[in-house]
Design a protein around this motif. Structure first.
Motif, PDB file in Angstrom:
ATOM      1  N   GLN A  80       0.812  -1.214   0.000  1.00 64.01           N
ATOM      2  CA  GLN A  80       0.000   0.000   0.000  1.00 64.01           C
ATOM      3  C   GLN A  80       0.850   1.270   0.000  1.00 64.01           C
ATOM      4  N   LEU A  81       2.158   1.121   0.177  1.00 64.75           N
ATOM      5  CA  LEU A  81       3.029   2.293   0.214  1.00 64.75           C
ATOM      6  C   LEU A  81       3.209   2.866  -1.187  1.00 64.75           C
ATOM      7  N   ARG A  82       3.132   4.165  -1.278  1.00 64.06           N
ATOM      8  CA  ARG A  82       3.370   4.841  -2.545  1.00 64.06           C
ATOM      9  C   ARG A  82       4.866   5.076  -2.732  1.00 64.06           C
ATOM     10  N   PRO A  83       5.294   5.396  -3.952  1.00 63.27           N
ATOM     11  CA  PRO A  83       6.724   5.660  -4.165  1.00 63.27           C
ATOM     12  C   PRO A  83       7.244   6.746  -3.227  1.00 63.27           C
ATOM     13  N   TYR A  84       8.375   6.456  -2.602  1.00 65.61           N
ATOM     14  CA  TYR A  84       9.105   7.381  -1.724  1.00 65.61           C
ATOM     15  C   TYR A  84       8.369   7.684  -0.419  1.00 65.61           C
TER      16      TYR A  84
ATOM     17  N   SER B 208      11.421  11.968  -3.280  1.00 63.24           N
ATOM     18  CA  SER B 208      12.515  11.404  -4.069  1.00 63.24           C
ATOM     19  C   SER B 208      13.271  10.412  -3.206  1.00 63.24           C
ATOM     20  N   LEU B 209      14.125   9.623  -3.846  1.00 60.68           N
ATOM     21  CA  LEU B 209      14.963   8.685  -3.105  1.00 60.68           C
ATOM     22  C   LEU B 209      15.855   9.430  -2.123  1.00 60.68           C
ATOM     23  N   THR B 210      16.414  10.540  -2.554  1.00 59.38           N
ATOM     24  CA  THR B 210      17.303  11.309  -1.682  1.00 59.38           C
ATOM     25  C   THR B 210      16.577  11.763  -0.423  1.00 59.38           C
TER      26      THR B 210
ATOM     27  N   LYS C  21      23.029  16.775  -2.655  1.00 61.41           N
ATOM     28  CA  LYS C  21      23.217  15.724  -3.660  1.00 61.41           C
ATOM     29  C   LYS C  21      23.434  16.314  -5.043  1.00 61.41           C
ATOM     30  N   ASP C  22      22.658  17.340  -5.381  1.00 55.75           N
ATOM     31  CA  ASP C  22      22.799  17.962  -6.701  1.00 55.75           C
ATOM     32  C   ASP C  22      24.192  18.560  -6.889  1.00 55.75           C
ATOM     33  N   VAL C  23      24.724  19.154  -5.837  1.00 58.07           N
ATOM     34  CA  VAL C  23      26.074  19.725  -5.925  1.00 58.07           C
ATOM     35  C   VAL C  23      27.097  18.623  -6.192  1.00 58.07           C
ATOM     36  N   LEU C  24      26.981  17.522  -5.464  1.00 53.70           N
ATOM     37  CA  LEU C  24      27.929  16.418  -5.645  1.00 53.70           C
ATOM     38  C   LEU C  24      27.784  15.776  -7.017  1.00 53.70           C
TER      39      LEU C  24
END
Length: 547
Positions: free
Chosen positions: A96-100, A334-336, A386-389
């Protein structure tokens, strides 16, 4: 001659084929709920049941169905599993869990001994290392005590069974009132057949218990789904063993021989009942047919509206669901973001590496380090970091591999080439032999990017025995779909015994096949041709890395 039957008494009159109703209608519905039906305390009551042949199966499942496509990893213990047990899914409802999505559960025994489980408020006061939360002293179940999950009473399926008994009794009385002896015998025979079939498969679920009392790591776990939803569970090791790591056995009341004997009797009674039903009076056949239609509707509708929590009594546990420790971020799911919530909740990142939830790269390693360092800072933006890396990684990809990186890759490949055939070593030991004991993960990255044999590279999968490197526990690591199986097959071809556990993980006995010299054979030769015969026995302490 009339186009349609005019009577129900002559050979060309209306007929009611009860056999087709018994054999076809309702089979899929009963099959879907047969385990719940046979677990009910009222299952052995004599009654008519739709598709009674569904229960007549000689094979009985030994375990409850589990949920695949999930990863379960111990926050402190490093336990790694790839399926979720049935009763754990009753609690979490993973599908029943939605993504993320992100969930936090605190589970404890309702009548639990005094144990030390870190609370959310305690975590706020403790350092990242969790120096005082990694162990739990708890009392295991007595060796002779069996942990059952009882059937909840009353349950909707019980009402359906009782309704079946009442309908059956009504049909029997009506058959007697109109003097249809064949119908009375048929109803009694079919009812007894159902009763014996359910009795032969009567069962109850049994959970695993820890056999000893000892100081063990806390049982906290993280569950990651295929759609990258995550669930953090705070609990003791006893609960982890009962609900997540142990097996959920189906314990049947009858052993195999009595089970088969009752099935044989039930089958004979079923065949006799079908023949007798075909010879009932037209009125009784009609009444029985209508009754089966009603029963089919009941068996289809009631379980459909019934939640699994309404069937199984989970009162052994106190279950509390909470949200993220800090207010939800404004970032898009998101995953992050989900991974960040989990790190905030656990105050650890080792589990993310063990479970491969985070992508394998040096840039994600750096993000995990930053996330752990900032896990108490609610102003830190994990997505921006994360985007910077990743921007840095993209920039570096445009650049050729540095001389230092090239040297490291070549050094790893050369070291792996020196592992003897029929032996294995760990990522951590290769790193130790190369003078970098804290870089076992980088060894794994090098092997992951090992070129194919048909490439023009000097080192490739054809001359570097990549299969001879496993993790520090002797387990074959997962590096992609089917990679563990391919590595196990390659090792078996070299004479290495590879065992497979119930969870599908492959293990090698490092005591028999381990290769842990204090230095590489080539280095010993350079040091003056030292005696090579002592390499196998010259072992060093292994670096305890889960890579």
């Amino acid at each position: 001659m009339s186009w349609f039957p005019l009577t129900r008494d002559d050979d060309n009159g209306w007929r009611f084929d009860i056999v087709s109703l018994l054999a076809v209608i309702g089979e899929s519905t009963i099959e879907r709920h047969v385990q719940v039906i046979t677990a009910s305390p009222f299952a052995f009551f004599p009654r008519l049941s739709p598709a009674p042949q569904t229960v007549l199966k000689t094979d009985r499942p030994s375990r409850l169905p589990s949920i695949k496509d999930v990863v379960i990893v111990g926050v402190h213990s490093g336990t790694y599993l790839t399926e979720l047990n049935f009763f754990a899914d009753v609690i979490h409802e993973i599908n029943q869990l939605r993504p993320y999505d992100f969930r936090v559960f605190h589970i404890k025994h309702r009548h639990a001994p005094a144990v030390s489980i870190p609370d959310r408020n305690d975590l706020e006061k403790q350092p990242n290392e969790h120096a005082d939360t990694t162990t739990t002293t708890a009392t295991a179940e007595p060796p002779d005590e069996v942990i059952h999950v009882p059937f909840k009473r009353p349950c909707a399926i019980d009402f359906v069974i009782i309704a079946s008994v009442i309908i059956t009794a009504g049909l029997f009385v009506w058959a007697g009132s109109i003097g249809d002896g064949v119908a009375m015998i048929a109803i009694a025979t079919m009812s007894l057949s159902t009763s014996l079939a359910c009795l032969s498969s009567s069962w109850q679920p049994v959970l695993s218990a820890r056999p000893t009392s000892a100081e063990v790591p806390n049982g906290d776990i993280v569950i990651s789904t295929r759609n990258r939803a995550m669930v953090v569970v705070h609990c003791t090791e006893e609960i982890t063993r009962e609900l997540y790591c142990g097996t959920e056995d189906c314990r049947y009341r009858l052993s195999d021989r009595p089970h088969r004997a009752l099935l044989g009797i039930s089958t004979v009674l079923l065949m006799v009942g079908v023949v007798l039903f075909s010879n009932c009076r037209w009125m009784m056949q009609t009444a029985i047919g209508v009754s089966y239609m009603i029963l089919n509707i009941l068996y289809w509708a009631v379980p459909l509206l019934m939640d699994r929590r309404d069937v199984w009594d989970m009162s052994r546990y106190v279950i509390e669901q909470r949200g993220p420790m800090f207010p939800p971020s404004r970032n898009k799911p998101s995953l992050t973001q989900t991974l960040w919530y989990a790190i905030q909740e656990t105050r650890r990142t080792e589990w993310a590496r063990t479970s491969n939830v985070a992508p394998v790269s040096q840039w994600w390693d750096r993000w995990l380090e930053e996330a752990l360092k900032n896990c108490r800072d609610i102003t830190w933006d994990p997505v921006e970091a994360k985007d910077v890396l990743m921007a840095m990684a993209k920039k570096r990809k445009r650049m050729p591999r540095t001389d230092e990186a090239e040297f490291w890759f070549n050094a790893v490949y050369e070291a792996v080439q020196e592992i003897p055939r029929g032996k294995v070593t760990s990522y951590g030991h290769i790193a130790l032999l190369l003078g970098e004991p804290k870089r076992p993960r980088q060894v794994g990255i090098c092997l992951k990017h090992l070129p194919q044999p048909d490439s023009d590279n000097h080192f490739h999968a054809g001359n570097v025995p990549w299969q001879r490197v496993v993790n520090a526990k002797g387990m074959v690591s997962h590096r992609g779909p089917g990679s563990a199986q391919r590595q196990a097959d390659a090792l078996r071809e070299e004479g290495v015994d590879v065992s497979e556990d119930a969870m599908g993980e492959f293990y090698i006995d490092l005591a028999r096949f381990g290769w842990f010299p204090s230095m590489l054979p080539s280095e010993r030769e350079e040091m003056g041709g030292m005696d090579m015969s002592d390499l196998e026995g010259d072992e060093v302490d292994e670096v305890d890395e889960g890579v």
